[in-house]
Design a protein around this motif. Structure first.
Motif, PDB file in Angstrom:
ATOM      1  N   ASP A  16       0.845  -1.202   0.000  1.00  0.00           N
ATOM      2  CA  ASP A  16       0.000   0.000   0.000  1.00  0.00           C
ATOM      3  C   ASP A  16       0.878   1.249   0.000  1.00  0.00           C
ATOM      4  OD1 ASP A  16      -2.500  -1.486   0.226  1.00  0.00           O
ATOM      5  OD2 ASP A  16      -1.800  -1.987   2.241  1.00  0.00           O
ATOM      6  N   VAL A  17       1.679   1.377  -1.052  1.00  0.00           N
ATOM      7  CA  VAL A  17       2.716   2.410  -1.081  1.00  0.00           C
ATOM      8  C   VAL A  17       2.152   3.830  -1.039  1.00  0.00           C
ATOM      9  CG1 VAL A  17       4.492   0.951  -2.110  1.00  0.00           C
ATOM     10  CG2 VAL A  17       2.932   2.197  -3.605  1.00  0.00           C
ATOM     11  N   SER A  73      17.592   6.991   4.669  1.00  0.00           N
ATOM     12  CA  SER A  73      18.129   5.715   4.190  1.00  0.00           C
ATOM     13  C   SER A  73      17.019   4.676   4.150  1.00  0.00           C
ATOM     14  CB  SER A  73      19.253   5.231   5.105  1.00  0.00           C
ATOM     15  OG  SER A  73      18.722   4.771   6.338  1.00  0.00           O
ATOM     16  N   PHE A  74      17.221   3.629   3.373  1.00  0.00           N
ATOM     17  CA  PHE A  74      16.211   2.587   3.272  1.00  0.00           C
ATOM     18  C   PHE A  74      16.005   1.875   4.609  1.00  0.00           C
ATOM     19  CE2 PHE A  74      16.413   1.824  -1.605  1.00  0.00           C
ATOM     20  CZ  PHE A  74      15.695   2.987  -1.797  1.00  0.00           C
ATOM     21  N   VAL A  75      17.061   1.720   5.382  1.00  0.00           N
ATOM     22  CA  VAL A  75      16.926   1.097   6.705  1.00  0.00           C
ATOM     23  C   VAL A  75      16.038   1.956   7.590  1.00  0.00           C
ATOM     24  CG1 VAL A  75      18.164   0.426   8.801  1.00  0.00           C
ATOM     25  CG2 VAL A  75      19.120  -0.131   6.558  1.00  0.00           C
ATOM     26  N   ASP A  76      16.296   3.272   7.603  1.00  0.00           N
ATOM     27  CA  ASP A  76      15.466   4.177   8.398  1.00  0.00           C
ATOM     28  C   ASP A  76      14.048   4.257   7.854  1.00  0.00           C
ATOM     29  OD1 ASP A  76      17.591   4.691  10.084  1.00  0.00           O
ATOM     30  OD2 ASP A  76      18.143   6.579   9.098  1.00  0.00           O
ATOM     31  N   LEU A  77      13.905   4.233   6.532  1.00  0.00           N
ATOM     32  CA  LEU A  77      12.576   4.284   5.919  1.00  0.00           C
ATOM     33  C   LEU A  77      11.757   3.072   6.349  1.00  0.00           C
ATOM     34  CD1 LEU A  77      10.529   5.567   4.030  1.00  0.00           C
ATOM     35  CD2 LEU A  77      11.692   4.446   2.111  1.00  0.00           C
ATOM     36  N   ARG A  78      12.362   1.908   6.319  1.00  0.00           N
ATOM     37  CA  ARG A  78      11.664   0.696   6.760  1.00  0.00           C
ATOM     38  C   ARG A  78      11.191   0.855   8.200  1.00  0.00           C
ATOM     39  NH1 ARG A  78      15.591  -3.521   7.583  1.00  0.00           N
ATOM     40  NH2 ARG A  78      15.556  -2.626   9.644  1.00  0.00           N
ATOM     41  N   ASP A  79      12.066   1.372   9.068  1.00  0.00           N
ATOM     42  CA  ASP A  79      11.703   1.558  10.466  1.00  0.00           C
ATOM     43  C   ASP A  79      10.580   2.579  10.632  1.00  0.00           C
ATOM     44  OD1 ASP A  79      13.677  -0.284  11.114  1.00  0.00           O
ATOM     45  OD2 ASP A  79      15.140   1.242  11.735  1.00  0.00           O
ATOM     46  N   VAL A 119       8.240   3.313   8.451  1.00  0.00           N
ATOM     47  CA  VAL A 119       6.994   2.698   7.972  1.00  0.00           C
ATOM     48  C   VAL A 119       6.443   1.741   9.020  1.00  0.00           C
ATOM     49  CG1 VAL A 119       5.972   1.159   6.245  1.00  0.00           C
ATOM     50  CG2 VAL A 119       7.555   2.968   5.527  1.00  0.00           C
ATOM     51  N   GLU A 120       7.297   0.896   9.554  1.00  0.00           N
ATOM     52  CA  GLU A 120       6.841  -0.096  10.526  1.00  0.00           C
ATOM     53  C   GLU A 120       6.314   0.549  11.804  1.00  0.00           C
ATOM     54  OE1 GLU A 120      10.179  -2.767  10.841  1.00  0.00           O
ATOM     55  OE2 GLU A 120       9.576  -3.852   9.037  1.00  0.00           O
ATOM     56  N   ALA A 121       6.709   1.798  12.071  1.00  0.00           N
ATOM     57  CA  ALA A 121       6.243   2.508  13.261  1.00  0.00           C
ATOM     58  C   ALA A 121       4.915   3.240  13.034  1.00  0.00           C
ATOM     59  CB  ALA A 121       7.307   3.511  13.721  1.00  0.00           C
ATOM     60  N   GLU A 143       9.266  -8.297   4.713  1.00  0.00           N
ATOM     61  CA  GLU A 143      10.329  -7.324   4.458  1.00  0.00           C
ATOM     62  C   GLU A 143      10.104  -6.710   3.085  1.00  0.00           C
ATOM     63  OE1 GLU A 143      13.008  -6.189   6.283  1.00  0.00           O
ATOM     64  OE2 GLU A 143      12.133  -7.275   7.967  1.00  0.00           O
ATOM     65  N   PRO A 144      10.276  -5.416   2.961  1.00  0.00           N
ATOM     66  CA  PRO A 144      10.066  -4.766   1.669  1.00  0.00           C
ATOM     67  C   PRO A 144      11.241  -5.011   0.726  1.00  0.00           C
ATOM     68  CG  PRO A 144      10.884  -3.177   3.235  1.00  0.00           C
ATOM     69  CD  PRO A 144      10.665  -4.462   3.997  1.00  0.00           C
ATOM     70  N   THR A 145      10.951  -5.014  -0.564  1.00  0.00           N
ATOM     71  CA  THR A 145      12.028  -5.054  -1.554  1.00  0.00           C
ATOM     72  C   THR A 145      12.574  -3.640  -1.723  1.00  0.00           C
ATOM     73  OG1 THR A 145      10.537  -4.603  -3.404  1.00  0.00           O
ATOM     74  CG2 THR A 145      10.910  -6.941  -2.819  1.00  0.00           C
ATOM     75  N   GLU A 146      13.736  -3.548  -2.328  1.00  0.00           N
ATOM     76  CA  GLU A 146      14.315  -2.235  -2.605  1.00  0.00           C
ATOM     77  C   GLU A 146      13.378  -1.419  -3.499  1.00  0.00           C
ATOM     78  OE1 GLU A 146      18.228  -0.475  -4.854  1.00  0.00           O
ATOM     79  OE2 GLU A 146      18.498  -2.226  -3.552  1.00  0.00           O
ATOM     80  N   ARG A 147      12.724  -2.080  -4.432  1.00  0.00           N
ATOM     81  CA  ARG A 147      11.795  -1.394  -5.352  1.00  0.00           C
ATOM     82  C   ARG A 147      10.611  -0.787  -4.588  1.00  0.00           C
ATOM     83  NH1 ARG A 147      10.603   2.002  -8.404  1.00  0.00           N
ATOM     84  NH2 ARG A 147       8.955   1.729  -9.900  1.00  0.00           N
ATOM     85  N   ILE A 148      10.096  -1.515  -3.618  1.00  0.00           N
ATOM     86  CA  ILE A 148       8.991  -0.996  -2.805  1.00  0.00           C
ATOM     87  C   ILE A 148       9.448   0.226  -2.022  1.00  0.00           C
ATOM     88  CG2 ILE A 148       7.527  -1.484  -0.786  1.00  0.00           C
ATOM     89  CD1 ILE A 148       7.280  -4.373  -1.884  1.00  0.00           C
ATOM     90  N   LEU A 149      10.627   0.148  -1.420  1.00  0.00           N
ATOM     91  CA  LEU A 149      11.146   1.285  -0.652  1.00  0.00           C
ATOM     92  C   LEU A 149      11.397   2.491  -1.557  1.00  0.00           C
ATOM     93  CD1 LEU A 149      13.558  -0.600   1.736  1.00  0.00           C
ATOM     94  CD2 LEU A 149      11.404   0.505   2.360  1.00  0.00           C
ATOM     95  N   GLU A 150      11.918   2.259  -2.758  1.00  0.00           N
ATOM     96  CA  GLU A 150      12.125   3.352  -3.708  1.00  0.00           C
ATOM     97  C   GLU A 150      10.808   4.036  -4.055  1.00  0.00           C
ATOM     98  OE1 GLU A 150      13.983   1.389  -6.984  1.00  0.00           O
ATOM     99  OE2 GLU A 150      16.007   1.664  -6.179  1.00  0.00           O
ATOM    100  N   GLU A 151       9.773   3.233  -4.291  1.00  0.00           N
ATOM    101  CA  GLU A 151       8.467   3.791  -4.652  1.00  0.00           C
ATOM    102  C   GLU A 151       7.864   4.570  -3.484  1.00  0.00           C
ATOM    103  OE1 GLU A 151       5.253   4.492  -7.357  1.00  0.00           O
ATOM    104  OE2 GLU A 151       7.402   4.130  -7.514  1.00  0.00           O
ATOM    105  N   ILE A 152       7.979   4.042  -2.286  1.00  0.00           N
ATOM    106  CA  ILE A 152       7.493   4.764  -1.100  1.00  0.00           C
ATOM    107  C   ILE A 152       8.220   6.097  -0.977  1.00  0.00           C
ATOM    108  CG2 ILE A 152       7.450   4.771   1.428  1.00  0.00           C
ATOM    109  CD1 ILE A 152       7.016   1.679   1.228  1.00  0.00           C
ATOM    110  N   GLN A 153       9.530   6.070  -1.129  1.00  0.00           N
ATOM    111  CA  GLN A 153      10.321   7.295  -1.013  1.00  0.00           C
ATOM    112  C   GLN A 153       9.922   8.315  -2.084  1.00  0.00           C
ATOM    113  OE1 GLN A 153      14.627   6.965  -1.662  1.00  0.00           O
ATOM    114  NE2 GLN A 153      14.888   7.896   0.349  1.00  0.00           N
TER     115      GLN A 153
END
Length: 78
Positions: A9-10, A30-36, A38-40, A53-63
């Motif tokens: 649900d980007v 950073s992607f590590v911080d972005l993941r954290d 989102v999870e919060a 766990e998100p893929t790099e592509r999912i994190l890129e799209e969210i960003q």
């Protein structure tokens, strides 16, 4: 927010991040911080059987979408 959402649900995630972190530069996260971040978010959940766990592509799209939301919010202020 009472709605539940997960990694795919980007757009929802981007909107929630923009609301939760006004003024933060999405492209400097950073992607590590972005993941954290989102999870919060309230409402974020990992459904049984869904990707945990998100893929790099999912994190890129969210960003990317978060950056667009942030720019839209800045435009509304000016």
């Amino acid at each position: 927010m009472s709605e539940r959402f997960g990694w795919l649900d980007v757009q929802v995630i981007a909107e929630e991040l923009a609301d939760a972190h006004p003024g933060r530069d999405p492209l400097a996260v950073s992607f590590v911080d972005l993941r954290d971040l989102v999870e919060a978010l309230e409402g974020f959940t990992i459904e049984p059987g869904a990707r945990s766990e998100p893929t790099e592509r999912i994190l890129e799209e969210i960003q990317r979408l978060w950056n667009e939301e942030d720019l839209d919010l800045q435009g509304d202020d000016g």
